[in-house]
Design a protein around this motif. Structure first.
Motif, PDB file in Angstrom:
ATOM      1  N   GLU A  83     -37.572 -14.170  -1.149  1.00 46.13           N
ATOM      2  CA  GLU A  83     -36.758 -12.766  -1.109  1.00 46.13           C
ATOM      3  C   GLU A  83     -35.353 -13.249  -0.775  1.00 46.13           C
ATOM      4  O   GLU A  83     -34.564 -12.651  -1.159  1.00 46.13           O
ATOM      5  CB  GLU A  83     -37.527 -12.121  -0.019  1.00 46.13           C
ATOM      6  CG  GLU A  83     -37.067 -10.732   0.419  1.00 46.13           C
ATOM      7  CD  GLU A  83     -37.552  -9.981   1.485  1.00 46.13           C
ATOM      8  OE1 GLU A  83     -37.017  -9.021   2.010  1.00 46.13           O
ATOM      9  OE2 GLU A  83     -38.968 -10.166   1.427  1.00 46.13           O
ATOM     10  N   GLU A  84     -35.176 -14.179   0.153  1.00 47.18           N
ATOM     11  CA  GLU A  84     -33.937 -14.298   0.621  1.00 47.18           C
ATOM     12  C   GLU A  84     -33.004 -14.999  -0.693  1.00 47.18           C
ATOM     13  O   GLU A  84     -31.595 -14.849  -0.597  1.00 47.18           O
ATOM     14  CB  GLU A  84     -33.700 -15.419   1.717  1.00 47.18           C
ATOM     15  CG  GLU A  84     -34.360 -15.005   3.038  1.00 47.18           C
ATOM     16  CD  GLU A  84     -34.548 -16.136   4.034  1.00 47.18           C
ATOM     17  OE1 GLU A  84     -34.588 -15.676   5.332  1.00 47.18           O
ATOM     18  OE2 GLU A  84     -35.014 -17.046   3.579  1.00 47.18           O
ATOM     19  N   GLU A  86     -33.422 -14.342  -3.863  1.00 52.89           N
ATOM     20  CA  GLU A  86     -33.127 -12.927  -4.634  1.00 52.89           C
ATOM     21  C   GLU A  86     -31.895 -12.453  -3.759  1.00 52.89           C
ATOM     22  O   GLU A  86     -30.921 -11.925  -4.572  1.00 52.89           O
ATOM     23  CB  GLU A  86     -34.405 -12.292  -4.760  1.00 52.89           C
ATOM     24  CG  GLU A  86     -34.181 -11.118  -5.617  1.00 52.89           C
ATOM     25  CD  GLU A  86     -35.340 -10.171  -5.750  1.00 52.89           C
ATOM     26  OE1 GLU A  86     -35.301  -8.881  -5.902  1.00 52.89           O
ATOM     27  OE2 GLU A  86     -36.410 -10.827  -6.095  1.00 52.89           O
ATOM     28  N   GLN A  87     -31.805 -11.974  -2.674  1.00 57.23           N
ATOM     29  CA  GLN A  87     -30.920 -11.416  -1.952  1.00 57.23           C
ATOM     30  C   GLN A  87     -29.339 -12.175  -2.039  1.00 57.23           C
ATOM     31  O   GLN A  87     -28.195 -11.680  -2.082  1.00 57.23           O
ATOM     32  CB  GLN A  87     -31.174 -11.293  -0.519  1.00 57.23           C
ATOM     33  CG  GLN A  87     -32.136 -10.253  -0.312  1.00 57.23           C
ATOM     34  CD  GLN A  87     -32.583 -10.178   1.050  1.00 57.23           C
ATOM     35  OE1 GLN A  87     -32.412 -10.746   1.978  1.00 57.23           O
ATOM     36  NE2 GLN A  87     -33.501  -8.792   1.392  1.00 57.23           N
ATOM     37  N   ALA A  88     -29.679 -13.591  -1.878  1.00 55.33           N
ATOM     38  CA  ALA A  88     -28.308 -14.421  -1.918  1.00 55.33           C
ATOM     39  C   ALA A  88     -27.818 -14.216  -3.409  1.00 55.33           C
ATOM     40  O   ALA A  88     -26.861 -14.084  -3.656  1.00 55.33           O
ATOM     41  CB  ALA A  88     -28.644 -15.887  -1.447  1.00 55.33           C
ATOM     42  N   ASP A  89     -28.601 -14.323  -4.411  1.00 54.20           N
ATOM     43  CA  ASP A  89     -28.211 -14.162  -5.766  1.00 54.20           C
ATOM     44  C   ASP A  89     -27.460 -13.228  -6.046  1.00 54.20           C
ATOM     45  O   ASP A  89     -26.559 -12.877  -6.790  1.00 54.20           O
ATOM     46  CB  ASP A  89     -29.406 -14.565  -6.781  1.00 54.20           C
ATOM     47  CG  ASP A  89     -29.822 -15.948  -6.508  1.00 54.20           C
ATOM     48  OD1 ASP A  89     -29.179 -16.796  -6.307  1.00 54.20           O
ATOM     49  OD2 ASP A  89     -30.858 -16.165  -7.256  1.00 54.20           O
ATOM     50  N   GLU A  90     -28.019 -11.912  -5.552  1.00 52.49           N
ATOM     51  CA  GLU A  90     -27.403 -10.393  -5.601  1.00 52.49           C
ATOM     52  C   GLU A  90     -26.129 -10.521  -5.061  1.00 52.49           C
ATOM     53  O   GLU A  90     -24.955  -9.908  -5.496  1.00 52.49           O
ATOM     54  CB  GLU A  90     -28.357  -9.340  -5.099  1.00 52.49           C
ATOM     55  CG  GLU A  90     -29.724  -9.078  -6.117  1.00 52.49           C
ATOM     56  CD  GLU A  90     -30.658  -8.430  -5.448  1.00 52.49           C
ATOM     57  OE1 GLU A  90     -30.349  -7.685  -4.421  1.00 52.49           O
ATOM     58  OE2 GLU A  90     -31.853  -8.128  -5.844  1.00 52.49           O
ATOM     59  N   LEU A  91     -26.144 -11.063  -3.734  1.00 55.50           N
ATOM     60  CA  LEU A  91     -24.644 -10.861  -3.174  1.00 55.50           C
ATOM     61  C   LEU A  91     -23.657 -11.799  -3.784  1.00 55.50           C
ATOM     62  O   LEU A  91     -22.435 -11.255  -4.092  1.00 55.50           O
ATOM     63  CB  LEU A  91     -24.883 -11.371  -1.585  1.00 55.50           C
ATOM     64  CG  LEU A  91     -23.709 -11.272  -0.714  1.00 55.50           C
ATOM     65  CD1 LEU A  91     -23.126  -9.938  -0.615  1.00 55.50           C
ATOM     66  CD2 LEU A  91     -24.030 -11.879   0.705  1.00 55.50           C
TER      67      LEU A  91
END
Length: 156
Positions: A83-84, A86-91
């Motif tokens: 999950e982290e 995925e969030q890092a990639d989105e950011l």
């Protein structure tokens, strides 16, 4: 500043420690106050440089370490959860796209009909802008790419 009660392993920042002992009305309880001189069970924890994490890694506090009688922060690098990641990639995608978009906006003027550039420079800017627009489709986006600067302008 952070302090450690070496008997209980409880952590306190300066404000918490001050509040805990306010009822003792210790004279001179200021930022220069030496807690260890007052209570040998408390030790100041010295700050250590936080290591740099790579892609899909994060740095977490891993307790403290005692070196030559002084406590220091201890850090370790661990892999992010899915999950982290995925969030890092989105950011990273959002940040890189915003940067790319600002470069496109900054070079919009080069494609206007009344632009004072030579035809060769207009073409260079057109190619530069195409490269910027195509970046999100390239392998490794948003991590493994170079965003070039705009073409050089000697005379306008």
């Amino acid at each position: 500043m952070e302090y450690l009660n070496t008997k209980t392993n409880e952590f306190y920042n300066f404000s918490e420690l001050k509040a805990k002992f306010d009822d003792l009305r210790v004279a001179g309880f200021t930022k220069n106050f030496t807690v260890k001189d007052w209570n040998p069970d408390f030790a100041q924890i010295m700050h250590e440089s936080v290591p740099c994490a790579g892609k899909h890694e994060k740095v977490i506090r891993d307790g403290n370490t005692l070196k030559e009688g002084i406590y220091y922060e201890k850090w370790k690098i661990v892999e992010m959860t899915d999950e982290e990641k995925e969030q890092a990639d989105e950011l990273a995608e959002i940040n890189q796209r915003d940067h790319r978009n600002s470069l496109l906006i900054d070079s919009d003027w080069s494609q206007l009909p009344d632009c004072p550039l030579t035809n060769e420079k207009v073409i260079e800017f057109r190619e530069y802008r195409k490269y910027l627009r195509d970046l999100p489709t390239k392998n490794g986006w948003p991590y493994t790419h170079q965003i070039p600067g705009p073409p050089k302008i000697s005379e306008v």
